[in-house]
Scaffold this active site. Structure first.
Site, PDB file in Angstrom:
ATOM      1  N   SER A   1      34.390 -97.704  53.491  1.00  0.00           N
ATOM      2  CA  SER A   1      34.042 -97.311  54.861  1.00  0.00           C
ATOM      3  C   SER A   1      33.866 -98.495  55.807  1.00  0.00           C
ATOM      4  O   SER A   1      33.722 -98.298  57.009  1.00  0.00           O
ATOM      5  CB  SER A   1      32.768 -96.462  54.861  1.00  0.00           C
TER       6      SER A   1
ATOM      7  N   LYS B   1      24.438 -92.198  58.263  1.00  0.00           N
ATOM      8  CA  LYS B   1      24.886 -93.358  59.042  1.00  0.00           C
ATOM      9  C   LYS B   1      24.494 -93.219  60.513  1.00  0.00           C
ATOM     10  O   LYS B   1      24.104 -94.198  61.153  1.00  0.00           O
ATOM     11  CB  LYS B   1      26.402 -93.520  58.909  1.00  0.00           C
TER      12      LYS B   1
END
Length: 787
Positions: free
Chosen positions: A693, A736
């Site tokens: 990511s 996140k």
């Protein structure tokens, strides 16, 4: 003998003539002193010791008078009875504790006319009334009766016998005998005082006879009670001998005679009351029969007995009355937890199905989230909402499958597994059992506990769960199992497949402040002995704690900080440094928690080209990370540091290849990498990092480096980068976004395909962040650079 009597009378007359008309008085608190007795007397109290010393300097005569109320500290003339006994002090001995022991010879009754003084000594004017005596047949009869009663009592009372032997020989005259008997009888002090105040000898003897008669009746009652006790003891002994004879008879007849017969009867009654069925019934009664045939001294006997105790203590047919009320359940969940709407909705859905179809087996819930977000307390709330018993045990570090399925009975010290033990404790067949830390199960040569849990957590199999110790099927399908974990990565796939995962993400700052105000602060204040009105926390103070001292997804460190502040407040209050009510403000947080732990905002770390901020998912929640890159002269390949895993290393190489493919578009020298190479570093080198990511973050940092353009300071990004520049979806979006919110990020770049994940995040979490959903790195390039 007559001559001695005459001589004694002459001596007595001469002593009586010497008796003073004024006496120093010493109060008696426990009981009065009678005449014609030689005895020791312990005197305490400075005033009365001085009185004794004063008397010893003079003629040695002292007046002993009983007080009416022994609890009064001050001497008053109203508190003294008016008749006492005069005594001659023969000897005085000083005791180590400051008191004195005097030996006295009591002589005669006296009557107080009036008190002359109470301080520093008690003195009184006294008279010595003559004792009335009429010698007639009635008096002789009373005297004979007195001696007869004394003999009868002394024959049955050892204490009387000893006292009379010691003193009767020194007593001449029935009146002195009556006084002596009154002094040793166990009667009230007031009764003794009445006898002391009786100057008529005939009346005095009558009173003593009455008291002796009472004593005799008490002795008869005492003897009756003693006889009854002896009879009981004799009966018990007789029963013991009869039982021993019965045992001998049973032994001759070949019948069981030892204590195991009571065990057999007890277990038989318990098994009959359980109404077992099938294999369990057959096995239990088989073991019961084996118990009756095994010698109680055999090593096998306690093994069988323990097995039967476990069998009979399990809730085979006992259920907690389940009363599911959905509005009430919602209220309980809202009382116990702030926010967590998604989790609450899923739990209420589960409860609704249980309400509509009670026989439905349902799924196994797995609560996944960072530490301190309330997974265990959610489990307790579910049990409370369902009106069920709750039991929790931790699987963390468990390495032996026997902990789950029990030990076989062939082993010494064998016992059932945790599931059966839990049922034995809660005593109901349908509790809520929480298996904590299921992601931290171990594996060893002793077996794999996660494999043992497969049967426990499968609704199709746990209908006939077979514990190794019990070795009979037990239905676990009525149990609601709730498991907790910090991450799903370490849970074996077959086990994870049996559970329905509910994620508990971390909290943003506003949520933590609300939870702190509603739950943490009141609980902490009470825990530290303070009152709600004593301590107040300003909102700015809570924000300062969250921004400068604790940065985590959960609430544990936040609670520890609040506890630390309350501890210091308690100490400062007791040391008079502060007064209540006390308000904790942003300005005085430093006094309680010291210097800030987090001084610099992560968004302020972009100080030059080559630095970008990325977002990562960890078992502890979402986190922000900085990607740094520099250009180093010389030939070489891409250099990577920061404990990067294999996948992340591949992402960095893909990012470099992509950047090199587009660098001409940004008018970068074509031969830049012939004489230079890039060193890319992700700080917090001690922490292992992996995953794809950070692909667009590393590409952005490299692009910023070679173009010399700085990236926006309040911008963060996440997304996997393909070799041709496509931005691919990633996981952990909610965590996140929460991490970005904590770090005060204003713009967030993420893959377009994560739109669905973004839509599931509540608006109040997304508020204040501008989201850019991108499909390619080309779109990212247009967003990252500052104007």
């Amino acid at each position: 003998m007559d001559a001695m009597g005459i001589g004694e009378n002459k001596t007595l007359v001469s002593v009586e003539k010497m008796l003073p008309q004024k006496l120093y008085i010493v109060p008696m608190k426990s009981r009065p002193i009678f005449p014609a007795i030689f005895m020791p007397l312990i005197i305490g109290g400075e005033k009365y010791i001085k009185t004794i010393e004063k008397v010893m300097e003079g003629d040695g005569f002292i007046g002993l008078v009983l007080v009416k109320n022994p609890d009064l500290d001050k001497d008053t003339d109203e508190n003294f009875f008016r008749v006492g006994t005069v005594a001659k002090i023969v000897k005085k001995i000083n005791l180590p504790d400051g008191k004195v022991n005097i030996f006295i010879n009591t002589l005669k009754r006296f009557e107080i006319k009036k008190f002359l003084s109470l301080e520093p000594y008690i003195t009184a004017a006294v008279s010595y009334p003559e004792e009335k005596v009429e010698k007639d047949d009635e008096l002789q009869a009373l005297i004979r009766t007195l001696y007869a009663e004394i003999k009868e009592v002394s024959d049955n009372n050892p204490f009387f016998t000893e006292e009379i032997k010691l003193n009767m020989a020194n007593l001449d005259g029935a009146e002195k005998v009556a006084d002596f008997i009154a002094s040793i009888l166990n009667i009230d002090r007031e009764e003794q005082q009445k006898i002391l105040e009786t100057f008529d000898i005939k009346e005095r003897i009558e009173k003593v006879l009455t008291l002796l008669h009472k004593e005799k009746e008490l002795m008869k009652l005492q003897k009756k009670i003693q006889d009854q006790i002896n009879e009981k003891v004799t009966k018990q002994q007789r029963e013991f001998f009869l039982k021993e004879q019965l045992k001998a008879i049973k032994k001759e007849l070949g019948m069981d005679v030892d204590a195991k017969s009571s065990d057999y009867r007890k277990f038989k009654e318990l098994l009959d009351s359980l109404h077992l069925e099938g294999e369990a019934k057959e096995k239990a009664y088989e073991e019961l029969e084996k118990l009756s045939l095994t010698d109680s001294h055999s090593p096998e006997y306690p093994v069988i007995r323990n097995y039967l105790e476990i069998i009979t203590s399990l809730p085979w047919n006992t259920y907690s009355p389940e009363n599911i009320d959905i509005p009430k359940a919602r209220k309980i969940l809202n009382e116990d937890h702030y926010d967590l709407d998604e989790v609450k909705e899923r739990i209420l859905e589960f409860l609704s199905i249980r309400k509509l179809k009670p026989e439905a087996k349902g799924s196994i819930l797995c609560l996944v989230g960072p530490p301190g977000v309330g997974k265990t307390s959610v489990g307790r709330s579910i049990a409370r909402a369902m009106n069920r018993k709750f039991f929790r045990f931790s699987l963390g570090g468990m390495r032996d499958e026997a902990e789950i399925k029990g030990h076989r009975r062939t082993y010494i010290g064998a016992m059932p597994g945790k599931i059966i033990q839990a049922l034995k404790i809660v005593k109901t067949k349908n509790p809520v059992i929480m298996l904590d830390e299921i992601d931290k199960l171990g594996v060893s040569f002793q077996g794999d506990p996660s494999s043992a849990l497969l049967e426990v957590l499968d609704p199709e199999q746990n209908v006939e769960f077979r514990d190794h110790y019990l070795d009979v099927p037990f239905d676990l399908s009525n149990i609601l199992f709730i498991t907790t974990a910090n991450t799903l990565d370490t849970i074996p796939s077959p086990l994870l497949d049996r559970m329905e995962v509910i994620r508990l993400s971390g909290y943003i700052e506003e949520e933590k402040i609300e939870i702190g105000k509603r739950y943490i602060i009141p609980r902490s204040i009470e825990k530290h002995g303070l009152k709600k009105e004593d301590v107040k926390f300003d909102r700015s103070a809570l924000k300062e704690i969250l921004q400068g001292y604790v940065k985590e997804a959960g609430l544990r460190n936040f609670e520890k900080a609040i506890d630390k502040i309350n501890r210091k407040i308690a100490r400062k209050y007791l040391e008079k440094e502060i007064t209540f009510p006390f308000v904790v403000k942003k300005e005085n947080i430093k006094d309680f928690l010291g210097e800030r732990v987090f001084v610099e905002e992560i968004s302020n770390r972009i100080t030059r080209p080559g630095i970008a901020i990325g977002l990562a998912w960890t078992p502890l929640g979402g986190a922000t990370l900085t990607v740094e890159s520099i250009l180093i002269p010389g030939k070489g390949d891409l250099k990577l540091t920061g404990s990067l895993g294999d996948v992340m290393v591949e992402s960095a190489n893909i990012a470099l290849s992509y950047v090199r493919s587009i660098m001409l578009k940004y008018k970068v020298k074509e031969n830049l990498f012939e004489h230079n190479f890039i060193h890319l570093h992700v700080p917090a080198g001690a922490t292992p990092k992996d995953g794809p990511s950070a692909g667009i973050t590393m590409a952005s940092a490299m692009l910023s480096l070679i173009t010399g353009r700085k990236i926006k300071s309040k911008l963060a990004m996440t997304g996997e980068l393909s070799l041709v520049g496509n931005v691919l979806p990633v996981g952990g979006i909610k965590e996140k976004v929460i991490a970005a919110k904590r770090a005060r990020i204003k713009e967030l770049i993420m893959p377009k395909e994560n739109q669905k994940d973004l839509n599931e995040i509540p608006d109040y979490i997304k508020k204040g962040i501008e989201f850019h959903l991108v499909k390619s790195m080309n779109e990212v390039e247009k967003l990252i650079f500052a104007e």
